[in-house]
Design a protein around this motif. Structure first.
Motif, short mmCIF file in Angstrom:
data_model
loop_
_atom_site.label_atom_id
_atom_site.label_comp_id
_atom_site.label_asym_id
_atom_site.label_seq_id
_atom_site.Cartn_x
_atom_site.Cartn_y
_atom_site.Cartn_z
N VAL B 28 30.04 9.07 -48.95
CA VAL B 28 30.98 8.63 -49.98
C VAL B 28 31.45 10.68 -49.82
O VAL B 28 33.11 10.55 -50.69
CB VAL B 28 30.19 8.35 -50.99
N ASP B 34 37.19 4.30 -50.07
CA ASP B 34 38.17 3.10 -51.19
C ASP B 34 36.78 2.78 -50.98
O ASP B 34 36.79 2.27 -52.70
CB ASP B 34 39.21 2.16 -50.72
N CYS B 35 36.14 2.02 -51.24
CA CYS B 35 35.15 1.35 -50.74
C CYS B 35 33.86 1.02 -49.85
O CYS B 35 34.17 1.86 -48.84
CB CYS B 35 35.79 -0.34 -51.03
N CYS B 76 30.31 8.16 -56.28
CA CYS B 76 31.15 7.10 -56.01
C CYS B 76 32.35 6.73 -57.20
O CYS B 76 33.91 6.90 -56.82
CB CYS B 76 30.16 5.87 -55.83
N THR B 81 35.38 5.74 -55.54
CA THR B 81 34.98 4.38 -54.54
C THR B 81 33.91 3.67 -55.06
O THR B 81 33.13 4.06 -55.99
CB THR B 81 34.50 5.07 -53.40
#
Lengths: 111, 448
Positions: B28, B34-35, B76, B81
């Motif tokens: 991260v 993005d994910c 995140c 994220t």
């Protein structure tokens, strides 16, 4: 010594790599030639019949072989081969994760 | 012409329930993700989670959820994220509430936490349902039901993404579906496009076991070397709008991504490569191309798919008594012979002196254990461990086994030492199918 004699000392592990997984009481083991040039040799060495015949007490069911020619890979599906699977097996390795090395430990030449 | 859209970047933050946290934080922090997907459920994991929930209604989700999210949530949020996970296990609601609590304590006000439920189908699957691929019904199993969960697909996750959730928490979300859903959402893939669903499922399949594609479960010294395996990194997939993807890792992380690591994972737990069933698609991996385009960058393409199965698979867990194991070790000259004598004594004592008929297996580790049934055995091993395992619905049987193995310290062959014994509860899992229209996933968005 003939080339056959030479091959008799070589193991599948010398020409291929493998990974085992489980689903219930079925094990699948994918085997991949390190060098595409050895794929024909690998295919000839690892027939479903040989695998079934070599481990009769372990593999109670059918052995099916799928071929991924373009990736020099074989996928073996061994039915009823996990001593009952993770639900039942008293093998320390109840998933049969180690079974990739049953295949890799075989000599290339059977005799 | 417009430049092609940049790839969508998905990382794996866990490939099983007890996977490492550090490499997830690294991804991260440095992976421009993005994910992040944390896949934390196996068939039996869910059954054990149901047992936890039965003991405490506020539990039944992944035991590491709190430790993971305390560190992941702030990172995140800072990096933008999104998290998708099945850490909810048998209790997604409790997991989502805990996540909101953690977010508030960390001052992450406004964090959107989506809770997906509806995978628990115990109210809609009758015990008269026939078992999948074996004879009989659920009732015929004759054991106490622990729980039953349907595998939910990408269609259950999509509404949470459409609602703008920062964290999506479910129970039995199917492993590859957690990767496919954000791809469908980001690229606008249509739900009925089976070829793209197959491509996204390949990405999910390669990623769902975490390090198994970046050098974990791969090293074999002298034959298959892996650089800095102790610091192995989790994988990143850079996915293009057409579903092709590059599997890679952080440059600073250990491990490796090669055609060999990708191929081994390609068929991991796959039977027919042309017919891999998920809730989303009948995926076809039989023509997948695997190309090394740079160091630790492997491109995968040509996955395809056909219509999704009409039914959803349901895992059903039952209580199944106890498992016990106990061991004692021998070393030096004649160790194998002494160990084998100990093994024979255990079997004789259990069967004759105690008349216990439960399933029993005694191995001599070092001489023959994992490959015992396959018929492989060493000769004259000099450092062995006798390992006895028993399964029984009667806990007293297991206690008898442990006592007998421990008694070998004085009553068995010469030089035995290092007794250990443990008793753990067992679950039995079975599978059934349920028509997909009967399963109604639900969504609730909670705001921290």
């Amino acid at each position: 010594m003939s080339e056959i004699g030479h091959n008799a000392r070589r193991l599948i592990r010398d020409i291929a790599h493998a990974r085992a997984g489980d689903k219930g009481n079925t094990s699948n083991i994918s085997v991949w030639a390190n060098d595409p040039a050895d794929f024909a040799l690998l295919k000839a060495a690892l027939t479903p019949e040989r695998i079934k015949r070599t481990f009769p007490a372990l593999i109670k069911g059918r052995v099916t072989r799928y071929e991924l020619e373009h990736l020099s890979g074989l996928n073996f599906v061994l039915e009823e081969a996990l001593e009952g699977g993770v639900n039942r097996s008293l093998n320390l390795d109840s998933h049969g994760k180690s079974f990739s090395y049953l295949i890799l430990g075989l000599p290339i030449e059977e005799h | 012409m417009a430049a092609p859209a940049r790839p969508y970047r998905i990382g794996t933050g866990a490939g099983f329930s007890s996977d490492r946290l550090g490499p997830a934080l690294d991804l991260v922090r440095d992976g421009r993700l993005d994910c992040l997907v944390l896949e934390c459920l196996g068939e039996r994991t869910v059954a054990f989670a149901h047992r936890d929930k039965r003991a405490d209604p506020a539990k039944g989700y992944n035991a590491h959820l709190e430790k993971r999210l305390k560190q992941l949530l702030p990172l995140c949020r800072a990096k933008g994220t999104r998290i998708i996970t099945n850490m909810g296990a048998a209790n997604p609601r409790a997991a989502a509430l805990k996540t909101v609590e953690i977010a508030r304590a960390l001052g992450l006000t406004g964090l959107k936490v989506a809770c997906i439920e509806g995978d628990d189908v115990s109210a809609i699957v009758p015990m008269s349902t026939p078992l999948y691929d074996e004879p009989g019904t659920l009732a015929d199993v004759g054991l106490q039901l622990v729980g039953m969960n349907a595998y939910l697909g990408a269609d259950a996750v999509l509404p949470a993404l459409e609602a703008g959730a920062d964290v999506v928490i479910g129970g039995r979300l199917a492993d590859p579906s957690m990767f496919l859903a954000p791809l469908m959402h980001h690229f606008g893939w249509r739900a009925d496009d089976a070829a793209l669903a197959g491509a996204g499922t390949l990405v999910g399949h390669l990623m769902e076991c975490g390090m198994q594609v970046t050098g974990g479960y791969f090293a074999d010294p002298g034959v298959k070397e892996v650089d800095r395996l102790a610091d192995c990194g989790f994988p990143i997939a850079e996915v293009a709008a057409d579903g092709t993807a590059v599997i890679t890792k952080l440059e600073a992380a250990g491990g490796c991504v090669t055609p060999a690591t990708v191929k081994e994972q390609l068929l991991y737990e796959v039977h027919d490569p042309a017919r891999y069933l998920t809730p989303d698609v009948t995926a076809d991996f039989s023509r997948v191309r695997v190309e090394e385009i740079a160091r630790d960058r492997v491109r995968v393409s040509q996955a395809s798919g056909r219509e999704r199965p009409a039914s959803l698979k349901v895992t059903v867990g039952f209580d199944d008594g106890w498992h016990g194991e106990a061991g004692v070790s021998y070393a030096g000259p004649g160790a194998q012979g002494r160990g084998e004598l100990a093994a024979r004594i255990i079997e004789e004592r259990i069967r004759k002196a105690h008349a216990v008929a439960a399933d029993l297996r005694v191995d001599v580790i070092g001489a023959s254990s994992l490959f015992a049934t396959a018929g492989l055995k060493a000769q004259a091993a000099q450092d062995v461990r006798v390992h006895a395992a028993m399964r029984s619905r009667n806990r007293e049987d297991i206690e008898t086994l442990l006592w007998e193995v421990e008694s070998l310290l004085c009553c068995g062959p010469a030089g035995g030492g290092g007794y250990r014994g443990a008793i753990t509860p067992c679950v039995m899992t079975k599978s059934v199918l349920v028509p997909r229209e009967k399963v109604r996933p639900t969504l609730e968005v909670m705001i921290a």
